[in-house]
Design a protein around this motif. Structure first.
Motif, PDB file in Angstrom:
ATOM      1  N   ILE A  16      -1.291  15.325   2.094  1.00 34.93           N
ATOM      2  CA  ILE A  16      -2.709  14.916   2.123  1.00 34.93           C
ATOM      3  C   ILE A  16      -3.036  14.397   3.505  1.00 34.93           C
ATOM      4  O   ILE A  16      -2.337  13.552   4.059  1.00 34.93           O
ATOM      5  CB  ILE A  16      -2.968  13.816   1.064  1.00 34.93           C
ATOM      6  CG1 ILE A  16      -2.755  14.378  -0.343  1.00 34.93           C
ATOM      7  CG2 ILE A  16      -4.383  13.260   1.216  1.00 34.93           C
ATOM      8  CD1 ILE A  16      -2.876  13.337  -1.438  1.00 34.93           C
ATOM      9  N   ASP A  17      -4.111  14.917   4.076  1.00 31.83           N
ATOM     10  CA  ASP A  17      -4.503  14.534   5.434  1.00 31.83           C
ATOM     11  C   ASP A  17      -5.748  13.638   5.366  1.00 31.83           C
ATOM     12  O   ASP A  17      -6.769  14.060   4.866  1.00 31.83           O
ATOM     13  CB  ASP A  17      -4.788  15.777   6.263  1.00 31.83           C
ATOM     14  CG  ASP A  17      -5.015  15.433   7.729  1.00 31.83           C
ATOM     15  OD1 ASP A  17      -4.616  14.322   8.155  1.00 31.83           O
ATOM     16  OD2 ASP A  17      -5.607  16.254   8.435  1.00 31.83           O
ATOM     17  N   ARG A  55      -1.806  10.558   9.957  1.00 31.39           N
ATOM     18  CA  ARG A  55      -3.223  10.217  10.117  1.00 31.39           C
ATOM     19  C   ARG A  55      -3.775   9.597   8.822  1.00 31.39           C
ATOM     20  O   ARG A  55      -4.511   8.616   8.850  1.00 31.39           O
ATOM     21  CB  ARG A  55      -4.027  11.469  10.495  1.00 31.39           C
ATOM     22  CG  ARG A  55      -5.462  11.164  10.884  1.00 31.39           C
ATOM     23  CD  ARG A  55      -6.164  12.387  11.394  1.00 31.39           C
ATOM     24  NE  ARG A  55      -6.606  13.251  10.291  1.00 31.39           N
ATOM     25  CZ  ARG A  55      -7.689  14.023  10.363  1.00 31.39           C
ATOM     26  NH1 ARG A  55      -8.405  14.051  11.469  1.00 31.39           N
ATOM     27  NH2 ARG A  55      -8.027  14.782   9.341  1.00 31.39           N
ATOM     28  N   ALA A  56      -3.391  10.182   7.695  1.00 37.33           N
ATOM     29  CA  ALA A  56      -3.858   9.664   6.404  1.00 37.33           C
ATOM     30  C   ALA A  56      -3.299   8.262   6.152  1.00 37.33           C
ATOM     31  O   ALA A  56      -4.016   7.362   5.710  1.00 37.33           O
ATOM     32  CB  ALA A  56      -3.448  10.606   5.278  1.00 37.33           C
ATOM     33  N   VAL A  57      -2.012   8.091   6.457  1.00 32.11           N
ATOM     34  CA  VAL A  57      -1.370   6.780   6.263  1.00 32.11           C
ATOM     35  C   VAL A  57      -2.056   5.726   7.133  1.00 32.11           C
ATOM     36  O   VAL A  57      -2.375   4.623   6.666  1.00 32.11           O
ATOM     37  CB  VAL A  57       0.141   6.846   6.587  1.00 32.11           C
ATOM     38  CG1 VAL A  57       0.750   5.439   6.592  1.00 32.11           C
ATOM     39  CG2 VAL A  57       0.859   7.733   5.575  1.00 32.11           C
ATOM     40  N   ASP A  58      -2.314   6.066   8.397  1.00 36.36           N
ATOM     41  CA  ASP A  58      -2.965   5.119   9.318  1.00 36.36           C
ATOM     42  C   ASP A  58      -4.356   4.736   8.810  1.00 36.36           C
ATOM     43  O   ASP A  58      -4.753   3.572   8.865  1.00 36.36           O
ATOM     44  CB  ASP A  58      -3.085   5.725  10.724  1.00 36.36           C
ATOM     45  CG  ASP A  58      -1.725   5.850  11.404  1.00 36.36           C
ATOM     46  OD1 ASP A  58      -0.760   5.226  10.918  1.00 36.36           O
ATOM     47  OD2 ASP A  58      -1.633   6.594  12.402  1.00 36.36           O
ATOM     48  N   ALA A  59      -5.097   5.742   8.298  1.00 37.77           N
ATOM     49  CA  ALA A  59      -6.456   5.486   7.804  1.00 37.77           C
ATOM     50  C   ALA A  59      -6.415   4.562   6.584  1.00 37.77           C
ATOM     51  O   ALA A  59      -7.201   3.615   6.485  1.00 37.77           O
ATOM     52  CB  ALA A  59      -7.139   6.806   7.443  1.00 37.77           C
ATOM     53  N   ILE A 108       0.814  -1.224   0.000  1.00 33.04           N
ATOM     54  CA  ILE A 108       0.000   0.000   0.000  1.00 33.04           C
ATOM     55  C   ILE A 108       0.848   1.275   0.000  1.00 33.04           C
ATOM     56  O   ILE A 108       0.585   2.192  -0.789  1.00 33.04           O
ATOM     57  CB  ILE A 108      -1.025  -0.014   1.173  1.00 33.04           C
ATOM     58  CG1 ILE A 108      -2.081  -1.095   0.905  1.00 33.04           C
ATOM     59  CG2 ILE A 108      -1.685   1.359   1.347  1.00 33.04           C
ATOM     60  CD1 ILE A 108      -3.099  -1.284   2.021  1.00 33.04           C
ATOM     61  N   PRO A 109       1.919   1.387   0.838  1.00 33.90           N
ATOM     62  CA  PRO A 109       2.728   2.620   0.785  1.00 33.90           C
ATOM     63  C   PRO A 109       3.336   2.885  -0.595  1.00 33.90           C
ATOM     64  O   PRO A 109       3.393   4.030  -1.048  1.00 33.90           O
ATOM     65  CB  PRO A 109       3.823   2.368   1.836  1.00 33.90           C
ATOM     66  CG  PRO A 109       3.210   1.400   2.796  1.00 33.90           C
ATOM     67  CD  PRO A 109       2.352   0.511   1.949  1.00 33.90           C
ATOM     68  N   LEU A 110       3.773   1.829  -1.290  1.00 31.33           N
ATOM     69  CA  LEU A 110       4.317   1.984  -2.647  1.00 31.33           C
ATOM     70  C   LEU A 110       3.246   2.473  -3.606  1.00 31.33           C
ATOM     71  O   LEU A 110       3.492   3.349  -4.443  1.00 31.33           O
ATOM     72  CB  LEU A 110       4.862   0.642  -3.154  1.00 31.33           C
ATOM     73  CG  LEU A 110       6.147   0.123  -2.525  1.00 31.33           C
ATOM     74  CD1 LEU A 110       6.389  -1.321  -2.962  1.00 31.33           C
ATOM     75  CD2 LEU A 110       7.333   0.981  -2.927  1.00 31.33           C
ATOM     76  N   LEU A 111       2.051   1.919  -3.479  1.00 28.69           N
ATOM     77  CA  LEU A 111       0.937   2.336  -4.335  1.00 28.69           C
ATOM     78  C   LEU A 111       0.556   3.790  -4.065  1.00 28.69           C
ATOM     79  O   LEU A 111       0.306   4.562  -4.994  1.00 28.69           O
ATOM     80  CB  LEU A 111      -0.277   1.423  -4.103  1.00 28.69           C
ATOM     81  CG  LEU A 111      -0.140  -0.010  -4.635  1.00 28.69           C
ATOM     82  CD1 LEU A 111      -1.172  -0.929  -3.989  1.00 28.69           C
ATOM     83  CD2 LEU A 111      -0.288  -0.048  -6.157  1.00 28.69           C
ATOM     84  N   MET A 112       0.552   4.168  -2.788  1.00 23.33           N
ATOM     85  CA  MET A 112       0.216   5.554  -2.419  1.00 23.33           C
ATOM     86  C   MET A 112       1.209   6.536  -3.052  1.00 23.33           C
ATOM     87  O   MET A 112       0.822   7.550  -3.635  1.00 23.33           O
ATOM     88  CB  MET A 112       0.221   5.712  -0.886  1.00 23.33           C
ATOM     89  CG  MET A 112      -0.921   4.992  -0.195  1.00 23.33           C
ATOM     90  SD  MET A 112      -0.728   4.999   1.610  1.00 23.33           S
ATOM     91  CE  MET A 112      -1.135   6.718   1.996  1.00 23.33           C
TER      92      MET A 112
END
Length: 253
Positions: free
Chosen positions: A252-253, A218-222, A193-197
């Protein structure tokens, strides 16, 4: 051969990820792509089945020949046969000239039958014939035409359930399922997911002329805790929305 080395030789057609499940898919892809085996790709909607099929074609001996996709669920049933096999002039109302179908367009290359689980039984018989005889007959035609195509199919349905319900031919399933490949849903490859983001952030910054700097914690956790029922397509849409709505030069939040 180490999996990493095998991947370096593969054209992965823009598939993003380093998860174990994706590495396993790439390993299988590397083995089956150079053959002419029929492949059935299964997976939920939005998982990137078409990208995988394009990678399959790109790594095959047919790579310089046509890749012809057709979504069997997006074309009205009464038109699908003509789309697949073509038709002769006068075969039906509005058939004012003869027309090639997708199988003829794909001659020498790969035809991708997406969402084959949506295809009605009468057409399934004709697909079975192409697999067995390597020939097609245009709608309204009187003779058969040989075609040299590799058939790759994909579905988000469980075709064994469809067979049991009488909606899918068992003999066609056996013919298609020579080499099954399952594309993993996002919730089973969260490490990607982090790579895709990061990939989608860069893509939409470029596309929309934005300068978003990243994501807040916060955005990453969500994102990491969400189940993503729409898979990569849903994630991509959410990040595009975030890029458009966020203030310039912020995260991005």
């Amino acid at each position: 051969m180490h999996a990493e080395n095998a991947h370096m030789e593969l054209n992965t057609s823009g598939i993003i990820g380093q998860s174990t499940s994706l590495a396993e898919v790439f390993t299988v892809l590397g083995k089956v792509a150079p053959t002419d085996s029929t492949v059935l790709v299964t997976g939920e909607s939005g998982t990137g089945k078409e990208l995988l099929v394009r990678a399959l074609h790109a790594n095959s001996r047919r790579a310089d020949k046509p890749f012809v996709p057709i979504n069997c669920g997006a074309i009205p049933k009464e038109l699908l046969e003509s789309e697949l096999f073509g038709h002769e002039k006068g075969a039906f109302t509005h058939a004012i000239r003869s027309r090639q179908g997708r199988f003829e367009m794909a001659d020498g290359g790969t035809i991708f039958l997406d969402e084959i689980g949506e295809m009605e039984l009468s057409l399934q018989v004709k697909i079975l014939r192409v697999l067995q005889e390597k020939e097609i007959e245009r709608v309204g035609g009187t003779g058969c035409k040989k075609v040299d195509v590799r058939i790759v199919a994909a579905t988000n349905r469980d075709l064994e359930v469809e067979v049991a319900a009488g909606r899918f031919r068992e003999d066609l399933l056996f013919r298609l399922n020579v080499f099954p490949i399952r594309v993993t849903p996002v919730r089973e490859r969260r490490e990607d997911i982090p790579l895709l983001m990061t990939h989608f952030l860069a893509k939409f910054n470029r596309l929309h002329g934005r300068r978003l700097t990243g994501f807040t914690q916060r955005a990453v956790d969500a994102v990491m805790s969400y189940a993503w029922p729409g898979n990569i397509r849903e994630l991509e849409n959410v990040i595009e929305r975030g890029v458009i709505l966020a203030a310039q030069n912020t995260a991005i939040d």
